[in-house]
Design a protein around this motif. Structure first.
Motif, PDB file in Angstrom:
ATOM      1  N   CYS A  17     123.823  66.456 123.264  1.00 55.20           N
ATOM      2  CA  CYS A  17     123.461  66.925 124.786  1.00 55.20           C
ATOM      3  C   CYS A  17     124.382  68.249 124.681  1.00 55.20           C
ATOM      4  O   CYS A  17     123.670  69.281 125.152  1.00 55.20           O
ATOM      5  CB  CYS A  17     124.208  66.103 125.591  1.00 55.20           C
ATOM      6  SG  CYS A  17     124.367  66.540 127.551  1.00 55.20           S
ATOM      7  N   TYR A  18     125.313  68.643 124.145  1.00 53.10           N
ATOM      8  CA  TYR A  18     126.082  69.957 123.982  1.00 53.10           C
ATOM      9  C   TYR A  18     125.330  70.964 123.215  1.00 53.10           C
ATOM     10  O   TYR A  18     125.021  71.982 123.794  1.00 53.10           O
ATOM     11  CB  TYR A  18     127.548  69.564 123.139  1.00 53.10           C
ATOM     12  CG  TYR A  18     128.147  70.887 122.822  1.00 53.10           C
ATOM     13  CD1 TYR A  18     128.780  71.878 123.727  1.00 53.10           C
ATOM     14  CD2 TYR A  18     128.025  71.437 121.609  1.00 53.10           C
ATOM     15  CE1 TYR A  18     129.161  73.011 123.495  1.00 53.10           C
ATOM     16  CE2 TYR A  18     128.559  72.564 121.015  1.00 53.10           C
ATOM     17  CZ  TYR A  18     129.164  73.365 121.770  1.00 53.10           C
ATOM     18  OH  TYR A  18     129.925  74.404 121.674  1.00 53.10           O
ATOM     19  N   GLU A  19     124.698  70.436 122.331  1.00 53.83           N
ATOM     20  CA  GLU A  19     123.906  71.581 121.471  1.00 53.83           C
ATOM     21  C   GLU A  19     122.732  72.014 122.062  1.00 53.83           C
ATOM     22  O   GLU A  19     122.325  72.838 122.193  1.00 53.83           O
ATOM     23  CB  GLU A  19     123.599  70.881 119.959  1.00 53.83           C
ATOM     24  CG  GLU A  19     124.928  70.910 119.249  1.00 53.83           C
ATOM     25  CD  GLU A  19     124.500  70.490 117.815  1.00 53.83           C
ATOM     26  OE1 GLU A  19     123.469  69.568 117.443  1.00 53.83           O
ATOM     27  OE2 GLU A  19     125.513  70.653 116.761  1.00 53.83           O
ATOM     28  N   SER A  20     121.806  71.148 122.882  1.00 50.18           N
ATOM     29  CA  SER A  20     120.801  71.302 123.433  1.00 50.18           C
ATOM     30  C   SER A  20     121.198  72.135 124.863  1.00 50.18           C
ATOM     31  O   SER A  20     120.323  72.980 125.319  1.00 50.18           O
ATOM     32  CB  SER A  20     119.835  69.901 123.939  1.00 50.18           C
ATOM     33  OG  SER A  20     120.615  69.319 124.886  1.00 50.18           O
ATOM     34  N   ALA A  21     122.180  71.920 125.285  1.00 50.53           N
ATOM     35  CA  ALA A  21     122.596  72.561 126.706  1.00 50.53           C
ATOM     36  C   ALA A  21     123.358  73.738 126.672  1.00 50.53           C
ATOM     37  O   ALA A  21     123.338  74.913 127.401  1.00 50.53           O
ATOM     38  CB  ALA A  21     123.301  71.684 127.517  1.00 50.53           C
ATOM     39  N   LYS A  73     129.443  55.859 129.588  1.00 47.82           N
ATOM     40  CA  LYS A  73     128.070  56.364 129.717  1.00 47.82           C
ATOM     41  C   LYS A  73     127.600  57.150 128.134  1.00 47.82           C
ATOM     42  O   LYS A  73     126.558  57.525 128.195  1.00 47.82           O
ATOM     43  CB  LYS A  73     127.746  57.096 130.922  1.00 47.82           C
ATOM     44  CG  LYS A  73     127.765  56.030 131.951  1.00 47.82           C
ATOM     45  CD  LYS A  73     126.486  55.992 132.549  1.00 47.82           C
ATOM     46  CE  LYS A  73     126.435  54.909 133.538  1.00 47.82           C
ATOM     47  NZ  LYS A  73     125.440  53.772 133.424  1.00 47.82           N
ATOM     48  N   MET A  74     128.397  57.938 127.659  1.00 51.60           N
ATOM     49  CA  MET A  74     128.233  58.853 126.769  1.00 51.60           C
ATOM     50  C   MET A  74     128.924  58.816 125.282  1.00 51.60           C
ATOM     51  O   MET A  74     130.175  58.941 125.312  1.00 51.60           O
ATOM     52  CB  MET A  74     128.126  60.371 127.086  1.00 51.60           C
ATOM     53  CG  MET A  74     127.613  61.466 126.229  1.00 51.60           C
ATOM     54  SD  MET A  74     127.532  63.042 127.058  1.00 51.60           S
ATOM     55  CE  MET A  74     126.289  62.710 128.361  1.00 51.60           C
ATOM     56  N   SER A  75     128.325  58.402 123.983  1.00 46.05           N
ATOM     57  CA  SER A  75     128.935  58.230 122.952  1.00 46.05           C
ATOM     58  C   SER A  75     129.405  59.611 122.302  1.00 46.05           C
ATOM     59  O   SER A  75     128.776  60.589 123.001  1.00 46.05           O
ATOM     60  CB  SER A  75     128.244  57.387 121.977  1.00 46.05           C
ATOM     61  OG  SER A  75     127.029  58.198 121.557  1.00 46.05           O
ATOM     62  N   TYR A  79     128.190  68.012 133.782  1.00 42.25           N
ATOM     63  CA  TYR A  79     127.638  69.480 133.966  1.00 42.25           C
ATOM     64  C   TYR A  79     126.185  69.593 133.008  1.00 42.25           C
ATOM     65  O   TYR A  79     125.523  70.311 133.492  1.00 42.25           O
ATOM     66  CB  TYR A  79     128.958  70.285 133.391  1.00 42.25           C
ATOM     67  CG  TYR A  79     128.607  71.669 133.296  1.00 42.25           C
ATOM     68  CD1 TYR A  79     128.120  72.387 134.725  1.00 42.25           C
ATOM     69  CD2 TYR A  79     128.540  72.411 132.309  1.00 42.25           C
ATOM     70  CE1 TYR A  79     128.037  73.674 134.664  1.00 42.25           C
ATOM     71  CE2 TYR A  79     128.274  73.765 132.498  1.00 42.25           C
ATOM     72  CZ  TYR A  79     127.909  74.410 133.331  1.00 42.25           C
ATOM     73  OH  TYR A  79     127.704  75.946 133.599  1.00 42.25           O
ATOM     74  N   ALA A  80     126.420  69.035 131.830  1.00 38.63           N
ATOM     75  CA  ALA A  80     125.303  69.207 130.722  1.00 38.63           C
ATOM     76  C   ALA A  80     124.032  68.212 130.955  1.00 38.63           C
ATOM     77  O   ALA A  80     122.991  68.697 130.478  1.00 38.63           O
ATOM     78  CB  ALA A  80     125.796  69.101 129.503  1.00 38.63           C
ATOM     79  N   LYS A  81     124.318  67.281 131.635  1.00 42.52           N
ATOM     80  CA  LYS A  81     123.254  66.149 131.691  1.00 42.52           C
ATOM     81  C   LYS A  81     122.768  65.771 133.324  1.00 42.52           C
ATOM     82  O   LYS A  81     123.622  64.838 133.691  1.00 42.52           O
ATOM     83  CB  LYS A  81     123.457  64.903 130.914  1.00 42.52           C
ATOM     84  CG  LYS A  81     122.257  63.981 130.639  1.00 42.52           C
ATOM     85  CD  LYS A  81     122.747  62.888 129.527  1.00 42.52           C
ATOM     86  CE  LYS A  81     121.489  62.161 129.280  1.00 42.52           C
ATOM     87  NZ  LYS A  81     122.069  60.879 128.580  1.00 42.52           N
ATOM     88  N   PRO A  82     121.596  66.405 133.620  1.00 44.02           N
ATOM     89  CA  PRO A  82     121.497  66.227 135.073  1.00 44.02           C
ATOM     90  C   PRO A  82     121.205  64.774 135.503  1.00 44.02           C
ATOM     91  O   PRO A  82     121.735  64.169 136.620  1.00 44.02           O
ATOM     92  CB  PRO A  82     120.311  66.954 135.189  1.00 44.02           C
ATOM     93  CG  PRO A  82     120.345  68.072 134.325  1.00 44.02           C
ATOM     94  CD  PRO A  82     120.950  67.372 133.090  1.00 44.02           C
ATOM     95  N   LYS A  83     120.778  63.949 134.690  1.00 42.93           N
ATOM     96  CA  LYS A  83     120.466  62.563 134.865  1.00 42.93           C
ATOM     97  C   LYS A  83     121.715  61.898 134.955  1.00 42.93           C
ATOM     98  O   LYS A  83     122.034  61.014 135.963  1.00 42.93           O
ATOM     99  CB  LYS A  83     119.744  61.821 133.716  1.00 42.93           C
ATOM    100  CG  LYS A  83     119.319  60.352 133.776  1.00 42.93           C
ATOM    101  CD  LYS A  83     118.488  59.896 132.650  1.00 42.93           C
ATOM    102  CE  LYS A  83     118.304  58.550 132.799  1.00 42.93           C
ATOM    103  NZ  LYS A  83     117.394  57.962 131.513  1.00 42.93           N
ATOM    104  N   LEU A  84     122.819  61.952 134.170  1.00 41.30           N
ATOM    105  CA  LEU A  84     124.098  61.606 134.269  1.00 41.30           C
ATOM    106  C   LEU A  84     124.611  62.212 135.819  1.00 41.30           C
ATOM    107  O   LEU A  84     125.465  61.249 136.450  1.00 41.30           O
ATOM    108  CB  LEU A  84     124.993  61.990 133.303  1.00 41.30           C
ATOM    109  CG  LEU A  84     126.392  61.160 133.321  1.00 41.30           C
ATOM    110  CD1 LEU A  84     126.191  59.810 133.295  1.00 41.30           C
ATOM    111  CD2 LEU A  84     127.324  61.738 132.035  1.00 41.30           C
ATOM    112  N   LEU A  85     124.605  63.173 136.220  1.00 40.81           N
ATOM    113  CA  LEU A  85     125.236  63.810 137.341  1.00 40.81           C
ATOM    114  C   LEU A  85     124.375  62.805 138.317  1.00 40.81           C
ATOM    115  O   LEU A  85     125.234  62.615 139.343  1.00 40.81           O
ATOM    116  CB  LEU A  85     125.008  65.354 137.664  1.00 40.81           C
ATOM    117  CG  LEU A  85     125.322  65.840 138.896  1.00 40.81           C
ATOM    118  CD1 LEU A  85     126.601  65.992 139.111  1.00 40.81           C
ATOM    119  CD2 LEU A  85     124.839  67.296 138.831  1.00 40.81           C
ATOM    120  N   ASN A  86     123.283  62.932 138.343  1.00 46.03           N
ATOM    121  CA  ASN A  86     122.568  62.060 139.488  1.00 46.03           C
ATOM    122  C   ASN A  86     122.987  60.733 139.647  1.00 46.03           C
ATOM    123  O   ASN A  86     123.091  60.025 140.816  1.00 46.03           O
ATOM    124  CB  ASN A  86     120.870  62.267 139.265  1.00 46.03           C
ATOM    125  CG  ASN A  86     120.304  63.561 139.484  1.00 46.03           C
ATOM    126  OD1 ASN A  86     120.945  64.430 140.220  1.00 46.03           O
ATOM    127  ND2 ASN A  86     119.144  63.825 138.966  1.00 46.03           N
TER     128      ASN A  86
END
Length: 151
Positions: free
Chosen positions: A144-148, A135-137, A88-95
């Protein structure tokens, strides 16, 4: 559909018999592949994988008393759901996930913002879920959370 179970064991007992094998395998896939630091606990009436306050004292911005959520799994009325805040927060991961999904399943991808719905229990792409979970530590999720989400 949130459960009132107060423990993971109680939640697992509530799962309909026809979903137990798939749900158990989903949980095992996550626990065997999730990076170190995430903690499994009941979260929002589901089984959750969170960043504990010991690592991220600020907690979740919507309710700081709660640890920072990352992944939840639930047996819903008509499907098993995997909620992954990273996609939800990281478009690159969603893609990446949307591109990889057809390589692992012949079924149409059924998803919302962070929710991936599995209606056919015998066709869950566990190998893809294992990759997604890895994929995410914890540190990457916090950044990611803080920036999104955090203002």
């Amino acid at each position: 559909m949130q459960s009132t179970a107060t423990s993971i064991e109680a939640y697992l007992e509530e799962i309909p018999e026809e979903r137990k094998i798939a749900f158990t395998k989903l949980r095992e896939t996550i626990t065997e592949n999730i990076p170190k630091g995430f903690v499994e606990q009941m979260s929002y009436g589901m089984i959750g994988y969170v960043v504990p306050h010991s690592i991220y004292p600020g907690g979740y911005h919507c309710e700081p008393k709660l640890p920072l959520p990352f992944i939840n799994i639930a047996s819903q009325k008509n499907f098993i759901a995997l909620y992954h805040m990273g996609i939800y927060a990281k478009p690159k991961l969603l893609n990446w996930f949307v591109t990889e999904y057809p390589k692992h399943s012949t079924l149409k991808l059924d998803m919302g913002k962070s929710c991936i719905r599995f209606k056919k229990m015998n066709q869950m792409p566990f190998d893809l879920i294992a990759e997604l979970v890895q994929k995410m530590s914890v540190q990457e999720w916090i950044i990611c959370y803080e920036s999104a989400f955090k203002k």
